[in-house]
Design a protein around this motif. Sequence first.
Motif, short mmCIF file in Angstrom:
data_model
loop_
_atom_site.label_atom_id
_atom_site.label_comp_id
_atom_site.label_asym_id
_atom_site.label_seq_id
_atom_site.Cartn_x
_atom_site.Cartn_y
_atom_site.Cartn_z
N PRO A 195 10.60 -63.92 -61.70
CA PRO A 195 11.27 -63.30 -62.86
C PRO A 195 12.59 -62.65 -62.46
O PRO A 195 12.67 -62.01 -61.41
CB PRO A 195 10.27 -62.26 -63.36
CG PRO A 195 9.27 -62.11 -62.29
CD PRO A 195 9.31 -63.32 -61.42
N ALA A 196 13.61 -62.87 -63.30
CA ALA A 196 14.92 -62.27 -63.04
C ALA A 196 15.45 -61.74 -64.37
O ALA A 196 15.04 -62.20 -65.44
CB ALA A 196 15.86 -63.31 -62.46
N MET A 197 16.29 -60.77 -64.29
CA MET A 197 16.87 -60.20 -65.53
C MET A 197 18.28 -59.70 -65.24
O MET A 197 18.63 -59.40 -64.10
CB MET A 197 16.00 -59.06 -66.04
CG MET A 197 15.84 -57.93 -65.06
SD MET A 197 15.09 -56.50 -65.79
CE MET A 197 13.38 -56.83 -65.56
N VAL A 198 19.05 -59.69 -66.32
CA VAL A 198 20.40 -59.12 -66.20
C VAL A 198 20.45 -57.95 -67.16
O VAL A 198 20.08 -58.08 -68.32
CB VAL A 198 21.48 -60.16 -66.55
CG1 VAL A 198 22.85 -59.51 -66.57
CG2 VAL A 198 21.44 -61.31 -65.57
N SER A 199 20.81 -56.80 -66.64
CA SER A 199 20.94 -55.64 -67.51
C SER A 199 22.42 -55.28 -67.60
O SER A 199 23.16 -55.46 -66.62
CB SER A 199 20.13 -54.48 -66.95
OG SER A 199 20.48 -54.26 -65.60
N ASP A 200 22.80 -54.78 -68.74
CA ASP A 200 24.22 -54.42 -68.89
C ASP A 200 24.45 -53.00 -68.43
O ASP A 200 23.54 -52.35 -67.90
CB ASP A 200 24.67 -54.67 -70.33
CG ASP A 200 23.99 -53.73 -71.30
OD1 ASP A 200 23.24 -52.82 -70.82
OD2 ASP A 200 24.16 -53.89 -72.51
N GLU A 201 25.64 -52.51 -68.65
CA GLU A 201 26.00 -51.18 -68.16
C GLU A 201 25.17 -50.08 -68.78
O GLU A 201 25.06 -48.98 -68.26
CB GLU A 201 27.51 -50.93 -68.38
CG GLU A 201 27.98 -50.84 -69.83
CD GLU A 201 28.25 -52.22 -70.46
OE1 GLU A 201 27.73 -53.22 -69.92
OE2 GLU A 201 28.96 -52.28 -71.47
N ASN A 202 24.52 -50.38 -69.90
CA ASN A 202 23.69 -49.37 -70.55
C ASN A 202 22.24 -49.42 -70.08
O ASN A 202 21.40 -48.65 -70.57
CB ASN A 202 23.73 -49.56 -72.06
CG ASN A 202 25.14 -49.43 -72.58
OD1 ASN A 202 25.86 -48.50 -72.23
ND2 ASN A 202 25.57 -50.40 -73.38
N GLY A 203 21.97 -50.34 -69.21
CA GLY A 203 20.58 -50.47 -68.75
C GLY A 203 19.75 -51.27 -69.73
O GLY A 203 18.52 -51.19 -69.72
N VAL A 204 20.41 -52.02 -70.60
CA VAL A 204 19.67 -52.84 -71.57
C VAL A 204 19.59 -54.25 -71.00
O VAL A 204 20.58 -54.81 -70.52
CB VAL A 204 20.38 -52.84 -72.93
CG1 VAL A 204 19.66 -53.76 -73.91
CG2 VAL A 204 20.45 -51.43 -73.48
N VAL A 205 18.38 -54.80 -71.02
CA VAL A 205 18.19 -56.16 -70.50
C VAL A 205 18.78 -57.13 -71.51
O VAL A 205 18.37 -57.17 -72.67
CB VAL A 205 16.69 -56.46 -70.28
CG1 VAL A 205 16.50 -57.88 -69.79
CG2 VAL A 205 16.11 -55.47 -69.28
N ILE A 206 19.79 -57.88 -71.07
CA ILE A 206 20.42 -58.81 -71.99
C ILE A 206 20.03 -60.25 -71.68
O ILE A 206 20.06 -61.12 -72.53
CB ILE A 206 21.96 -58.65 -71.98
CG1 ILE A 206 22.47 -58.71 -70.53
CG2 ILE A 206 22.36 -57.35 -72.65
CD1 ILE A 206 23.97 -58.85 -70.45
N LEU A 207 19.65 -60.49 -70.44
CA LEU A 207 19.20 -61.82 -70.04
C LEU A 207 17.90 -61.64 -69.28
O LEU A 207 17.79 -60.75 -68.46
CB LEU A 207 20.22 -62.46 -69.09
CG LEU A 207 21.41 -63.17 -69.69
CD1 LEU A 207 22.28 -63.70 -68.56
CD2 LEU A 207 20.99 -64.31 -70.58
N GLY A 208 16.96 -62.51 -69.56
CA GLY A 208 15.72 -62.35 -68.82
C GLY A 208 14.96 -63.65 -68.80
O GLY A 208 14.95 -64.39 -69.79
#
Length: 622
Positions: A195-208
């Motif tokens: 599992p991998a995820m991308v979080s934005d500057e706000n700590g919100v997961v935008i890609l997962g």
Amino acid sequence: MPSRFLRHLPMLLLLVVLMGLSGFGAHRVAQQLGLADLQATGLHRLDLYTASLEREIGKYAFLPGTLGLERDVLDLLRRPGDDKLAPSVNAYLEQLNDRAGTLSIYVIDTAGHVVASSNWRRADSFIGEDLSFRPYFREAMASGNGRFFGIGTTRGEPGYYLASTLADDSRTLGVAVIKVSLEQLEKSWSTVEAPAMVSDENGVVILGSVADWKFTTLRPLDETTRRAFDQTQQYNRRALTPLELKEIAELDHGARLVSIAKKGPEMVSVYPVAGRFLAQSRPLPGTPWTLTVLSHLEQVDEIAQSRAMVAIVGAAFLFMLGLTLDERRRHLKDRLAAREALQKAHDQLERKVDERTADLSAANHLLQDEIAERIRAERTLRAAQDELVQAGKLAVIGQLSTGIAHELNQPLAALRTLSGNGVRFLERGDVATTRANLERIAQLVDRMGLITGQLRAFARKSSGQLQPVALCHALDAALALLEPRLSQAGAEVVRHCPLPEPRARCDANRLEQVLINLIGNALDAMDGQPAPRIELDCAGLDGQARLSVRDHGPGLDEAALSHLFEPFFTTKAAGVGLGLGLTISAGIVRDFGGTLSGANHPDGGAVFTLELPLLDETERHD
Ligand code: ADP
């Protein structure tokens, strides 16, 4: 039983502690090694995913800028109200959007209004919309380029916005925006193994890679941030629930141990989505985003647990092996000790045997000395006895001397008379009477020679050599020697001798001496009696030759019976008896291997019995 259990309790406790420690140690080591392994794999994955994301984003990076090359686009921006230009630009954007496979492409004037868009045909087209509030627009206006993740305001479609300013030589005319679908980016992750995820500057997961993780927050959002979101409509009022990712420990190289709570059965994925993970993050270049790769610790835990089990079993085995070896060692030690003890006992025994042998040999020496001493004493005694025998003989001779003198005087006187008469008869010429006188003289001389010869034989020292002796013969010799005394006393001698004569191995002279002594004692005992009588009896019976001398005197009184053979025991007057006769006699008989005993005869008088081993038939003729 309980005592046995208690005896083994420390060992059991030690075993348990050892197993626990080994299990714990092996678990720790396996976990560390597994973690290091997992970290290396994670880093590798991080490299891989970053590269593919960068490549995907980079594909579209220059697309908005290229719109500045299109004259129509620039002209439309210069003259936003131009009705002729707008449709052609819209058509161009639509075509470009299709070709590039992006979500939408649109152009915004400097005021923030959309002047042309690829989705111009749709009812919810962006055209005419004021997007001046969107951060990518502001960023582009400020710096020339803007990047932004957000959810579309019109259709609520999440996407990645890439914006670039469009300018002519003198001024900024507007902003070209390309919206890339997130699925587009995620395509590159179709093959990810973790599992991998991308979080934005706000700590919100935008890609997962896990669908349910999208639009969850990795850290709590405060009120100000949430309000800012409302303004920019970045997430278009999505709920933004927390992922509930908790950090357990921080490892080196920016890695962390985290746990993700299970959300519910609806979270179905090819990967484990809840539990403990190794999280490795890295900022994505050219974006404010962070890529995080999660590696589940399940496998590491499983390996660590199996290693721990192996270690526990191994420790138990080693412990048992150690115990067995120790037991063996102890057994060997005991055996060695037993052997040593045995050796010691053996040595001790040997020492004792040596000591005893030494004692024995000392005792033996003493015994030998004593025997030698006895032999010496015996010899001395024998010598003394010989002397005594000799002395005894002399005494007897002394006693006999009166009788002998009388015996010799008679023939001597007769000799003188006969010789005197003989001379006269010779002068007269009476030859016949002279011859008769001379013959008588010769007879007398013979008789005297007999007497002196016997005396000489008696006085002669014994040779000590034992020879077969006819007992009656010896008895006769003794009687012949005692003849003067016997006839003086007027004693009657009754002699009984069987045929064949009993014989014994002895010394004739010394046997005669014994008999003389016994007969002499009998005469002494009957001294003064009117009719003294001596009975001499010789017999051979049961291998014994027996010679007895019986008198008719007063017999042996109590004192005489108990001291008979003791030296110097005598009842006779001083000068008459020495008390040696019977002592010497008994010694002589003992030397011959026989016995001498004295007793009272039932019919009165004393009887002395001499017993000697009887010579058998074969010895008799040798
Ligand atoms: P001795 O004749 O010099 O006294 P013996 O040893 O021959 O020494 O005898 C020891 C004693 O034993 C005698 O003094 C006497 O008292 C006793 N005795 C020996 N023979 C007889 C006998 N036939 N009858 C009585 N007494 C005897």
